[in-house]
Structure formats: structure tokens, C-alpha cells
Design an enzyme around this catalytic site. Structure first.
Site, PDB file in Angstrom:
ATOM      1  N   GLY A  33      -7.695   8.822  -7.620  1.00 48.32           N
ATOM      2  CA  GLY A  33      -7.819   8.456  -6.210  1.00 48.32           C
ATOM      3  C   GLY A  33      -7.517   9.667  -5.346  1.00 48.32           C
ATOM      4  O   GLY A  33      -7.396  10.779  -5.850  1.00 48.32           O
ATOM      5  N   GLN A  36      -2.618  11.676   0.620  1.00 46.02           N
ATOM      6  CA  GLN A  36      -2.366  12.517   1.790  1.00 46.02           C
ATOM      7  C   GLN A  36      -2.709  13.977   1.526  1.00 46.02           C
ATOM      8  O   GLN A  36      -3.081  14.710   2.438  1.00 46.02           O
ATOM      9  CB  GLN A  36      -0.866  12.413   2.099  1.00 46.02           C
ATOM     10  CG  GLN A  36      -0.536  12.548   3.551  1.00 46.02           C
ATOM     11  CD  GLN A  36      -1.028  11.348   4.333  1.00 46.02           C
ATOM     12  OE1 GLN A  36      -0.913  10.227   3.865  1.00 46.02           O
ATOM     13  NE2 GLN A  36      -1.610  11.595   5.468  1.00 46.02           N
ATOM     14  N   ASP A 146       8.623   6.740   3.652  1.00 43.74           N
ATOM     15  CA  ASP A 146       7.352   5.997   3.711  1.00 43.74           C
ATOM     16  C   ASP A 146       7.298   4.959   2.599  1.00 43.74           C
ATOM     17  O   ASP A 146       6.340   4.899   1.821  1.00 43.74           O
ATOM     18  CB  ASP A 146       6.150   6.954   3.636  1.00 43.74           C
ATOM     19  CG  ASP A 146       4.835   6.249   4.000  1.00 43.74           C
ATOM     20  OD1 ASP A 146       3.770   6.905   3.966  1.00 43.74           O
ATOM     21  OD2 ASP A 146       4.870   5.031   4.276  1.00 43.74           O
TER      22      ASP A 146
HETATM   23  C1  LIG Z   1       3.255  11.606   1.909  1.00 45.97           C
HETATM   24  N1  LIG Z   1       3.091  10.438   1.078  1.00 45.97           N
HETATM   25  C2  LIG Z   1       3.949   9.296   1.334  1.00 45.97           C
HETATM   26  C3  LIG Z   1       2.168  10.418   0.057  1.00 45.97           C
HETATM   27  C4  LIG Z   1       1.620  11.595  -0.426  1.00 45.97           C
HETATM   28  C5  LIG Z   1       0.689  11.554  -1.462  1.00 45.97           C
HETATM   29  C6  LIG Z   1       0.296  10.317  -2.009  1.00 45.97           C
HETATM   30  C7  LIG Z   1       0.837   9.143  -1.520  1.00 45.97           C
HETATM   31  C8  LIG Z   1       1.770   9.188  -0.482  1.00 45.97           C
HETATM   32  C9  LIG Z   1       0.422   7.813  -2.113  1.00 45.97           C
HETATM   33  C10 LIG Z   1      -0.975   7.861  -2.588  1.00 45.97           C
HETATM   34  N2  LIG Z   1      -1.170   9.028  -3.451  1.00 45.97           N
HETATM   35  C11 LIG Z   1      -1.933   8.853  -4.637  1.00 45.97           C
HETATM   36  C12 LIG Z   1      -3.304   9.084  -4.583  1.00 45.97           C
HETATM   37  C13 LIG Z   1      -4.050   8.918  -5.758  1.00 45.97           C
HETATM   38  C14 LIG Z   1      -3.447   8.552  -6.970  1.00 45.97           C
HETATM   39  C15 LIG Z   1      -2.049   8.352  -7.006  1.00 45.97           C
HETATM   40  C16 LIG Z   1      -1.441   8.007  -8.337  1.00 45.97           C
HETATM   41  C17 LIG Z   1      -2.095   7.067  -9.185  1.00 45.97           C
HETATM   42  C18 LIG Z   1      -1.541   6.775 -10.429  1.00 45.97           C
HETATM   43  N3  LIG Z   1      -2.056   5.872 -11.352  1.00 45.97           N
HETATM   44  C19 LIG Z   1      -3.224   5.178 -11.302  1.00 45.97           C
HETATM   45  C20 LIG Z   1      -3.626   4.455 -12.430  1.00 45.97           C
HETATM   46  C21 LIG Z   1      -4.821   3.733 -12.397  1.00 45.97           C
HETATM   47  C22 LIG Z   1      -5.580   3.743 -11.254  1.00 45.97           C
HETATM   48  C23 LIG Z   1      -6.869   3.001 -11.174  1.00 45.97           C
HETATM   49  O1  LIG Z   1      -7.881   3.581 -10.895  1.00 45.97           O
HETATM   50  N4  LIG Z   1      -6.920   1.666 -11.333  1.00 45.97           N
HETATM   51  C24 LIG Z   1      -8.165   0.914 -11.228  1.00 45.97           C
HETATM   52  C25 LIG Z   1      -8.305   0.049 -12.444  1.00 45.97           C
HETATM   53  O2  LIG Z   1      -7.142  -0.771 -12.645  1.00 45.97           O
HETATM   54  C26 LIG Z   1      -5.980   0.037 -12.817  1.00 45.97           C
HETATM   55  C27 LIG Z   1      -5.724   0.875 -11.588  1.00 45.97           C
HETATM   56  C28 LIG Z   1      -5.121   4.481 -10.173  1.00 45.97           C
HETATM   57  N5  LIG Z   1      -3.976   5.186 -10.210  1.00 45.97           N
HETATM   58  C29 LIG Z   1      -0.349   7.431 -10.844  1.00 45.97           C
HETATM   59  O3  LIG Z   1       0.159   7.162 -11.965  1.00 45.97           O
HETATM   60  N6  LIG Z   1       0.252   8.319 -10.008  1.00 45.97           N
HETATM   61  C30 LIG Z   1       1.511   8.968 -10.403  1.00 45.97           C
HETATM   62  C31 LIG Z   1      -0.285   8.630  -8.772  1.00 45.97           C
HETATM   63  C32 LIG Z   1      -1.293   8.450  -5.830  1.00 45.97           C
HETATM   64  C33 LIG Z   1       0.176   8.122  -5.790  1.00 45.97           C
HETATM   65  O4  LIG Z   1       0.936   9.260  -5.877  1.00 45.97           O
HETATM   66  C34 LIG Z   1      -0.658  10.249  -3.100  1.00 45.97           C
HETATM   67  O5  LIG Z   1      -1.009  11.264  -3.725  1.00 45.97           O
END
Ligand SMILES: CN(C)c1ccc2c(c1)CCN(c1cccc(-c3cc(Nc4ccc(C(=O)N5CCOCC5)cn4)c(=O)n(C)c3)c1CO)C2=O
Length: 284
Positions: A33, A36, A146
Site C-alpha cells: 500500500g 504518508q 496519530d
Molecule cells: C505518520 N503516520 C502516522 C504514518 C506514516 C506512515 C504510514 C502510516 C502512518 C500508516 C499507513 N502506512 C502504511 C502504508 C502501507 C502499508 C503499511 C503496512 C502494511 C502491512 N501489512 C499488510 C499486509 C497485507 C496487506 C493487504 O494487502 N491485505 C489485502 C488482503 O488481505 C490482507 C490485507 C496490507 N498490508 C504491514 O505489515 N506493515 C508493517 C505496514 C502501512 C503501515 O505502516 C504508513 O506507511
């Protein structure tokens, strides 16, 4: 607290810059995915360790400040915190390498998982796990800034961990950092943050109350379609979120404690953890 005999993270005791990861040892896989700071991909580290790799998009993060902070963050270790394994900071873009959680964000998990799989005992247990992780951060005087279900992640057997704690300080996008910005998490913010951006573990407690509401509504958006201005007016006049349908009164009471108008009257996470654990032992 008793020294927990958890296995040290794979980064423990490595080279002098033990938080520095060699990108040669990282094999990047599918995109998970975008957040930020740009795209996040799954990565396999040293042939066997599943990780998530944030690839820092230029201009999204104050990188040098973050790299300094990474040393502290790798020391924060708890079974309900997504472990920071380290950074690849010798090239651009820099990579942030963390533990991998296979079911993604708690927000999406709540909305995607059928209600019968999410009974009240499971929902309460998820809140207790987040509370444990937050009580650990509180003990280490570490503020999340957050906390919300979108920033928690789900692993096997409904394990829930708090992610991206403290990262808000390094976001360069002022639409996110200023309370007037379109990306500021208004619906999770208490009065003192809305008025003075005064963050504390007690503002994390307010956000935890909103996270509990998200969990017990199985992923509804707080305040529905209200605009940010309408939400700010309500919060400043002491109007809080209504009890989720079917939610036990004593669980809603804990949410209400988190929404005390001033930080002093909100209980700390260590008290909330006891309250929620008592409820789960008694009624579920
Ligand atoms: C400043 N702040 C509060 C921030 C900064 C960066 C981020 C965020 C907040 C939150 C969002 N984010 C972010 C972005 C992208 C990925 C991750 C993200 C996603 C993970 N895991 C998964 C696993 C599966 C799936 C998936 O595709 N599915 C679909 C099918 O069914 C199962 C699930 C998605 N993510 C994971 O383990 N981490 C550590 C980070 C994360 C979380 O880390 C960031 O990178």
C-alpha cells in the site's frame, strides 16, 4: 515489570550502527500500500524474515531527524508494538524496515471481516491489546500522536499491534501536521490538541477512546459525514460520540472516560488496561 523473556529482535547486537540494515540482505516483494511517506512493500530479510519496507518518497519526511530517532525507536520492544527492525540510510530513498503483519490495517480488517467472526469478546480483546501497547509507550514517555485503527495492524489469531508511533513528528506535509490542514486527524483529537496542538499521552488516551468506538462499530467513520468544523465545534462543546449499537454500557463508560474535556481527568493507559481487563474477565 518482570523482565519479559521475549526473543530479542533480529537486529539486536548487530554492527556498531545496529539500526542500519544492509539493503543487499533485503529482497523486495509485493506492494502492500501507500502511506504518508510513499509506497510500502513486503520484503524478505536474510532469506527468511518477513518485513514491511517503507520506501521514503523524497520530500515527505525530515529524514535526518528521523534517522536520529530510529535509534530510540528500535529500543521500543513490546508484543503489541510493530517492531522497527532498522533503516537503510546509506542510499536514497531511505528504507524503514519493520516487522510484517499479514492482515494489514485494523481499520480494513474490521470492515472486511464478517460480524460473526468479530464477537464482543474478540473486539474487546483487540482494544486490550492496543491498550497494552499504548501503556508500554506511556511508560516510556513516548507519544503516538496519530492513534487510530488505520495505524494499527493485524497478524495471525487476531493479534493487534500499534504501528507508526511517533512518525507524525517527521511528516513534512503541513496539510497533515497543522490542525487546520485537510489531512490532520481532527476526529481523533481532544480539545487541547484542536486549540493548542498540545500532544501528550493523555491526548493519545482521547484517540484510544475514538479507536474503541471504531472497533465496536466494526470500522465506522467517527461522526459520519460531519465536516471537520462541525466536529471541532461538537468536541469543544463537550459533545462526544454516541454508544455504538449493541455495545455494553460498561465498555462505553470506558470510552467516555477517555473523552474527559481536560487531559488531567482522563485516566492513563495503565489504568484503562486494568479496567478493560476486569470487564473482559467478568462479562465476556
Ligand atoms: C505518520 N503516520 C502516522 C504514518 C506514516 C506512515 C504510514 C502510516 C502512518 C500508516 C499507513 N502506512 C502504511 C502504508 C502501507 C502499508 C503499511 C503496512 C502494511 C502491512 N501489512 C499488510 C499486509 C497485507 C496487506 C493487504 O494487502 N491485505 C489485502 C488482503 O488481505 C490482507 C490485507 C496490507 N498490508 C504491514 O505489515 N506493515 C508493517 C505496514 C502501512 C503501515 O505502516 C504508513 O506507511
Amino acid at each position: 515489570a518482570s523482565p519479559c523473556d521475549r526473543p530479542a529482535p533480529p537486529t539486536a547486537g548487530l554492527s556498531h550502527d545496529k539500526w542500519e540494515i544492509d539493503p543487499v540482505e533485503l529482497v523486495l516483494k509485493e506492494v502492500l500500500g501507500a502511506g504518508q511517506f510513499g509506497v510500502v512493500r513486503r520484503g524478505v530479510w536474510r532469506g527468511r524474515i518477513d518485513t514491511a519496507v517503507k520506501m521514503m518518497k523524497e520530500g515527505t519526511m525530515s529524514e535526518d531527524d528521523f534517522i536520529d530517532e530510529a535509534k530510540v525507536m528500535t529500543q521500543l520492544q513490546h508484543q503489541n508494538l510493530v517492531q522497527l527492525y532498522g533503516v537503510c540510510s546509506k542510499h536514497r530513498p531511505i528504507y524503514i524496515v519493520t516487522e510484517f503483519m499479514k492482515h494489514g490495517s485494523l481499520f480494513n480488517y474490521l470492515r472486511r471481516t464478517s460480524p460473526d467472526q468479530l464477537g464482543h469478546a474478540v473486539l474487546l480483546d483487540m482494544c486490550i491489546q492496543v491498550c497494552r501497547g499504548m501503556a508500554y509507550l506511556e511508560r516510556h514517555n513516548y507519544i503516538h500522536r496519530d492513534l487510530a485503527t488505520r495505524n494499527c495492524l493485524v497478524g495471525d489469531e487476531n493479534v493487534v499491534k500499534v504501528a507508526d508511533f511517533g512518525l507524525a513528528r517527521y511528516v513534512l506535509d503541513d496539510q497533515y501536521t497543522s490542525s487546520g490542514g485537510s489531512k490532520f486527524p481532527i476526529k481523533w483529537a481532544p480539545p487541547e490538541v484542536l486549540n493548542f496542538t498540545r500532544f501528550s499521552s493523555k491526548s493519545d488516551v482521547w484517540a484510544f477512546g475514538v479507536l474503541m468506538w471504531e472497533v465496536f462499530t466494526c470500522g465506522k467513520v467517527p461522526y459520519g459525514r460531519l465536516t471537520n468544523t462541525e466536529v471541532v465545534n461538537r468536541v469543544q462543546h463537550g459533545q462526544v460520540l454516541e454508544k455504538p449499537k449493541g455495545c455494553l454500557d460498561e465498555i462505553y463508560k470506558v470510552m467516555r472516560l477517555c473523552w474527559g474535556q481536560t487531559p488531567e481527568i482522563r485516566p492513563p493507559f495503565r489504568v484503562l488496561k486494568e479496567e478493560l481487563t476486569t470487564i473482559s474477565q467478568r462479562v465476556l
